[in-house]
Design a protein around this motif. Sequence first.
Motif, PDB file in Angstrom:
ATOM      1  N   LYS A   1      -5.541  -0.702   1.922  1.00  0.00           N
ATOM      2  CA  LYS A   1      -6.139   0.026   3.214  1.00  0.00           C
ATOM      3  C   LYS A   1      -5.154   0.259   4.205  1.00  0.00           C
ATOM      4  N   GLN A   2      -4.857  -1.479   4.800  1.00  0.00           N
ATOM      5  CA  GLN A   2      -4.275  -1.903   5.555  1.00  0.00           C
ATOM      6  C   GLN A   2      -2.793  -2.324   5.509  1.00  0.00           C
ATOM      7  N   GLU A   3      -2.031  -2.268   3.984  1.00  0.00           N
ATOM      8  CA  GLU A   3      -0.915  -3.244   3.703  1.00  0.00           C
ATOM      9  C   GLU A   3      -0.199  -1.493   3.800  1.00  0.00           C
ATOM     10  N   HIS A   4       0.898  -2.744   4.302  1.00  0.00           N
ATOM     11  CA  HIS A   4       2.614  -1.452   4.398  1.00  0.00           C
ATOM     12  C   HIS A   4       3.436  -1.709   3.249  1.00  0.00           C
ATOM     13  N   ILE A   5       4.747  -1.747   2.522  1.00  0.00           N
ATOM     14  CA  ILE A   5       5.191  -1.546   1.267  1.00  0.00           C
ATOM     15  C   ILE A   5       6.257  -2.930   2.044  1.00  0.00           C
ATOM     16  N   ASP A   6       6.834  -2.947   3.228  1.00  0.00           N
ATOM     17  CA  ASP A   6       7.297  -4.185   2.739  1.00  0.00           C
ATOM     18  C   ASP A   6       6.842  -5.488   4.021  1.00  0.00           C
ATOM     19  N   GLY A   7       5.522  -5.478   3.151  1.00  0.00           N
ATOM     20  CA  GLY A   7       4.730  -6.342   3.265  1.00  0.00           C
ATOM     21  C   GLY A   7       4.098  -6.826   4.930  1.00  0.00           C
ATOM     22  N   SER A   8       4.006  -5.784   5.810  1.00  0.00           N
ATOM     23  CA  SER A   8       3.899  -6.446   7.268  1.00  0.00           C
ATOM     24  C   SER A   8       2.656  -5.497   7.126  1.00  0.00           C
ATOM     25  N   GLY A   9       1.316  -5.741   6.720  1.00  0.00           N
ATOM     26  CA  GLY A   9       0.495  -5.415   6.350  1.00  0.00           C
ATOM     27  C   GLY A   9      -0.707  -5.906   6.598  1.00  0.00           C
ATOM     28  N   TYR A  10      -2.062  -6.188   6.375  1.00  0.00           N
ATOM     29  CA  TYR A  10      -2.531  -7.295   6.391  1.00  0.00           C
ATOM     30  C   TYR A  10      -3.798  -6.787   5.326  1.00  0.00           C
ATOM     31  N   PRO A  11      -4.532  -7.497   4.703  1.00  0.00           N
ATOM     32  CA  PRO A  11      -4.775  -8.813   4.896  1.00  0.00           C
ATOM     33  C   PRO A  11      -4.197 -10.017   3.829  1.00  0.00           C
ATOM     34  N   HIS A  12      -3.526  -9.250   3.173  1.00  0.00           N
ATOM     35  CA  HIS A  12      -2.483  -9.826   2.167  1.00  0.00           C
ATOM     36  C   HIS A  12      -1.636  -9.609   2.307  1.00  0.00           C
ATOM     37  N   GLY A  13      -0.840  -9.028   3.057  1.00  0.00           N
ATOM     38  CA  GLY A  13       0.483  -8.841   3.151  1.00  0.00           C
ATOM     39  C   GLY A  13       1.814  -8.336   1.943  1.00  0.00           C
ATOM     40  N   LEU A  14       1.053  -7.524   0.737  1.00  0.00           N
ATOM     41  CA  LEU A  14       1.605  -7.613  -0.099  1.00  0.00           C
ATOM     42  C   LEU A  14       2.675  -6.327   0.140  1.00  0.00           C
ATOM     43  N   THR A  15       3.303  -6.558  -1.059  1.00  0.00           N
ATOM     44  CA  THR A  15       4.856  -5.511  -0.655  1.00  0.00           C
ATOM     45  C   THR A  15       4.605  -4.935  -1.848  1.00  0.00           C
ATOM     46  N   GLU A  16       6.036  -3.861  -2.497  1.00  0.00           N
ATOM     47  CA  GLU A  16       5.514  -2.183  -2.611  1.00  0.00           C
ATOM     48  C   GLU A  16       4.894  -2.549  -3.909  1.00  0.00           C
ATOM     49  N   SER A  17       5.807  -3.704  -4.850  1.00  0.00           N
ATOM     50  CA  SER A  17       5.993  -4.113  -6.154  1.00  0.00           C
ATOM     51  C   SER A  17       4.345  -4.143  -6.619  1.00  0.00           C
ATOM     52  N   GLU A  18       3.144  -4.478  -5.295  1.00  0.00           N
ATOM     53  CA  GLU A  18       2.530  -4.909  -5.547  1.00  0.00           C
ATOM     54  C   GLU A  18       0.741  -4.512  -5.034  1.00  0.00           C
ATOM     55  N   MET A  19       1.636  -3.113  -4.535  1.00  0.00           N
ATOM     56  CA  MET A  19       0.403  -2.257  -4.380  1.00  0.00           C
ATOM     57  C   MET A  19       0.340  -0.742  -5.338  1.00  0.00           C
ATOM     58  N   THR A  20      -0.810  -0.665  -5.594  1.00  0.00           N
ATOM     59  CA  THR A  20      -1.141   0.696  -6.482  1.00  0.00           C
ATOM     60  C   THR A  20      -0.546   1.881  -5.923  1.00  0.00           C
ATOM     61  N   LEU A  21      -0.599   2.456  -6.856  1.00  0.00           N
ATOM     62  CA  LEU A  21      -0.216   4.015  -6.151  1.00  0.00           C
ATOM     63  C   LEU A  21      -1.438   4.403  -5.295  1.00  0.00           C
ATOM     64  N   THR A  22      -2.723   4.542  -5.589  1.00  0.00           N
ATOM     65  CA  THR A  22      -4.118   4.357  -5.296  1.00  0.00           C
ATOM     66  C   THR A  22      -3.683   4.175  -3.957  1.00  0.00           C
ATOM     67  N   GLY A  23      -3.520   2.574  -3.837  1.00  0.00           N
ATOM     68  CA  GLY A  23      -3.588   2.132  -2.856  1.00  0.00           C
ATOM     69  C   GLY A  23      -2.726   2.016  -1.526  1.00  0.00           C
ATOM     70  N   LYS A  24      -1.143   2.986  -1.950  1.00  0.00           N
ATOM     71  CA  LYS A  24      -0.733   3.720  -1.069  1.00  0.00           C
ATOM     72  C   LYS A  24      -0.922   5.067  -0.348  1.00  0.00           C
ATOM     73  N   ILE A  25      -1.502   5.486  -1.748  1.00  0.00           N
ATOM     74  CA  ILE A  25      -2.025   6.372  -0.595  1.00  0.00           C
ATOM     75  C   ILE A  25      -2.630   6.554  -0.189  1.00  0.00           C
ATOM     76  N   LEU A  26      -3.819   5.744  -0.515  1.00  0.00           N
ATOM     77  CA  LEU A  26      -4.993   5.140   0.775  1.00  0.00           C
ATOM     78  C   LEU A  26      -4.851   4.488   2.335  1.00  0.00           C
ATOM     79  N   SER A  27      -3.649   3.951   2.032  1.00  0.00           N
ATOM     80  CA  SER A  27      -2.530   3.516   2.904  1.00  0.00           C
ATOM     81  C   SER A  27      -2.671   4.510   4.492  1.00  0.00           C
ATOM     82  N   VAL A  28      -1.050   5.879   3.553  1.00  0.00           N
ATOM     83  CA  VAL A  28      -0.821   6.230   4.409  1.00  0.00           C
ATOM     84  C   VAL A  28      -1.961   7.953   4.756  1.00  0.00           C
TER      85      VAL A  28
END
Length: 676
Positions: free
Chosen positions: A589-616
Motif C-alpha cells: 500500500k505504501q510502496e513506490h515504484i522507484d523503491g522510495s516507499g515502505y516497509p520494504h522499498g519495493l521497485t516496479e518489477s517487484e510490485m504486483t498490479l493489485t499493489g500498484k492500484i492500492l498504492s495509487v
Amino acid sequence: MTNTTSKQIATGIVLLLLILSLGAFAIHWYIDQERQRDMQRWESRMGLVADTRVTTIEQWMQQQFTSLEQLASNASLQLYLWQLSQKDTNQTAKTPGAQRGYLRNLLLATAQRDNFTSSTIQTIPANIKQTQTTGLALYDAHLKLMTATGGLAEADTEDRALLQKVLTEDKPLTGVIRLTPDNESIISFAVPVHAVLGANSETIGVILGIRNADSDLFPLLHQGASFAEGNETLLLSLKDDQITYLSPTRDGTAATRRRLPRTRQNLAAATAFKDSQTLTINTNYRGDQVLAVSRPLTSTPWVIQQQVNARQAMQESNNHRNFLLTTLSLLLLSIAALAIAAWRHGSSVKAMQQNAELRHKTIKLQKQTTLLHAITDNIDTHTLLLSNNDKILFANQSFAHALKRPLQEIPGTHFNALFDTETRSLIKGSNEVITLNLGEHEKIYQNTHIPIKKLGKYTDTLLIVLHDITALQKTQRNHQKLLRNLISTLVHTVDLHDPYSAYHSIHMAEVANAIGQTLKLNDTDREALDLAATLANIGKIMIPREVLTKTDPLTQAEQELLQKHVQYGLELLDNLQFEGPVLKTIAQKQEHIDGSGYPHGLTESEMTLTGKILSVSNAFVALVSPRAYRDKLDINAALDKLMAMADSHYDRHVVAALFHIVENQEDWSQWDEPGA
C-alpha cells in the motif's frame, strides 16, 4: 478345495483387509484435518475480537489516569494542597476555608467533565446527607481527606491501602474491582500530587477517583456485533491460586462474587493465566464445554478471556464431519464389496464347471445387489453405475426417488432415455459442482466420477455419485457473510480510533474497485483488491490516537511508529485465510515504484498490479481527504499531483486509469467527511 484355491482366498482376504485399513486411516486423517482447520478459523476469529476488546479496555484505563494526572498537575491545586498541609499558625482562619473551597470546586468541575459523578443519585427534597460511591477525593501525604466531591465517603480499607501504595511507589495505580453495600461494582484510580517545585519535588498528596464499573467498564466487554451464539467476554484476576471473575457472568452472578480455585480440573479460566494464548477447549464456571482465547492487559494484572459454547460453535462442523465419515465409509465398503464380487467371479471361472459357475455367479450377484442396496438405499446420495455404452447397471433408491420412478425399472435402461441433453452433459461432465433439477426443486450437487476398470463381465464402467451439497453451500455463504460482518466491525473500530481517517477504507475500496474494473482484473484479483483496500488501515488500531490526530509535524520517532501500521496490519491478519493476494496487496500500500516507499522499498518489477492500484488509491483518497495537519485538496489538484509523480512514485497506467474514471465515470467530490 485345493491348496492353490486356499492360498488365493487367503491372499485376497489379506489384500482386502489392507485396503480397508488404509482406507479407514485415510478417512480418519482427512476428518482430523477438517477439524484442525475449523479450530484454526475459530482461533483467528475469537483472537481478533479479544484483541479489539483489550485495546478498548486499555484505552479506557488510560483515559482515567490521563484525567487524574491533568488534575494532579494543576499548579493551583499543588500550591493550595501544600499550603493546607503546612502547620502555619500565622494564616488567617479564612484562608484555609477559601483554599478548600477552591479545591472542592476544582474536583467538582473535573468530576462533571470526566464523568466521575454517578448518574443514578436522586435528589431528595429534604436536608438529608446523601452518600455517593463514585467521585473524586484529595488526600494529603498523611492520608487526611482534604476535600471531595459531594457525598463521597471517606476511603475504605481497600482505597486507603491503594493510597498508601501510591505514596510509597510514587506512581499512578489501579485499585481492585469490588462491590459496595448497595451491590454496585466500583473501581478506583489513584495518582500522586507533587509540590510545585519541579519534576523531582516531594509527593504531597494523592488524588483518588472512583468510577462505577457496571456502567462505565463492563459494557466495553460487549461492544460490537455478536460474532457467535453463546459467546461471552470475561474479565479475570488471579490471587493466591484463586481466580476471581471481575465482570458479571451470563448466569446472573454479580461482579467479583464468583471465585474458583485455579486447580479446578479443566477450568477454562485457569488457562488464561498460562503463557499460551492459543485456543483451548475446557469447561466454564457452569461446567459447559467452551472454546476460549485469552489476552492479558498491560496496565493491570488482569486477563480478558473470550469464550464461546463449544457445542454451538462446532455443531455445523461436527455434522459435516459425521456426514463425511458416513459417506466415505459407505463408499469404501461399496468399493470393497464390488472388489470382492469381481474377485470371486474371476476365481469361480477357473475353479468350477460351467453350471456351478453360473449358479455361484447368480448367488454372488444377488448378494452384491442386496449389499449395495442395503448400503446405498439408506443414504441421500444419488448413486448409479454405467456400462461403457451408457447402459445403467445399478441405481440406488435415492436416485429412483429423485426421478419419481420405480427402482426396478431403472437398471437396464439407457442413460439417454432418462435425461435431456443439458442434464446428460452436466452429469457426465468432469468432477465438479453442478446445479440440477431432478425433482421439484433445483439443488446443488458434488458430481464425483469413479472409473472401475473391470466389474465382473463388464469393463470400463463408471460409478457416478451425486451428493447434495445445497445446505453446505448455504453454510459457506453464511460464513462469508460473517467474515464480511467481522471486517466491517474492524473497519468501524479503526474509524473510531482515527477520526481523521474515517471513511478512508471505504473510499479507498471504491476507488480501487473502479480502477480494477477499468484495467479488467480477473474476478479473483478484484475480490482480493476489494478486501485488501477494506482492511489496509487495520494496523492503525495499534498506533496511539494522539499520533494519528497530531496537528504539529511528527517527530522522527513518531514517523517511524506511524509507518509500522502496515506491518501491524499484516500481523493481525496473518492467521486468516484469503483467496487471492490480499496480504501481499496490503503490504504494498505504501510502496513506490522507484523503491522510495515502505516497509520494504519495493521497485516496479517487484510490485504486483493489485499493489500498484492500492498504492495509487491510497494516495488519491489521502489527498482529497482532510487530515489533522492539513486541509483536503480538490480532486483536480490531487490528480495533478499524482500525474506529476507518475513514473517515480506511481504506475503511469494506473494513474491514467484513475484520471479516466474521474473524467468520465465517477463523481467523488461529495464524499462524506468525518462527522458529516
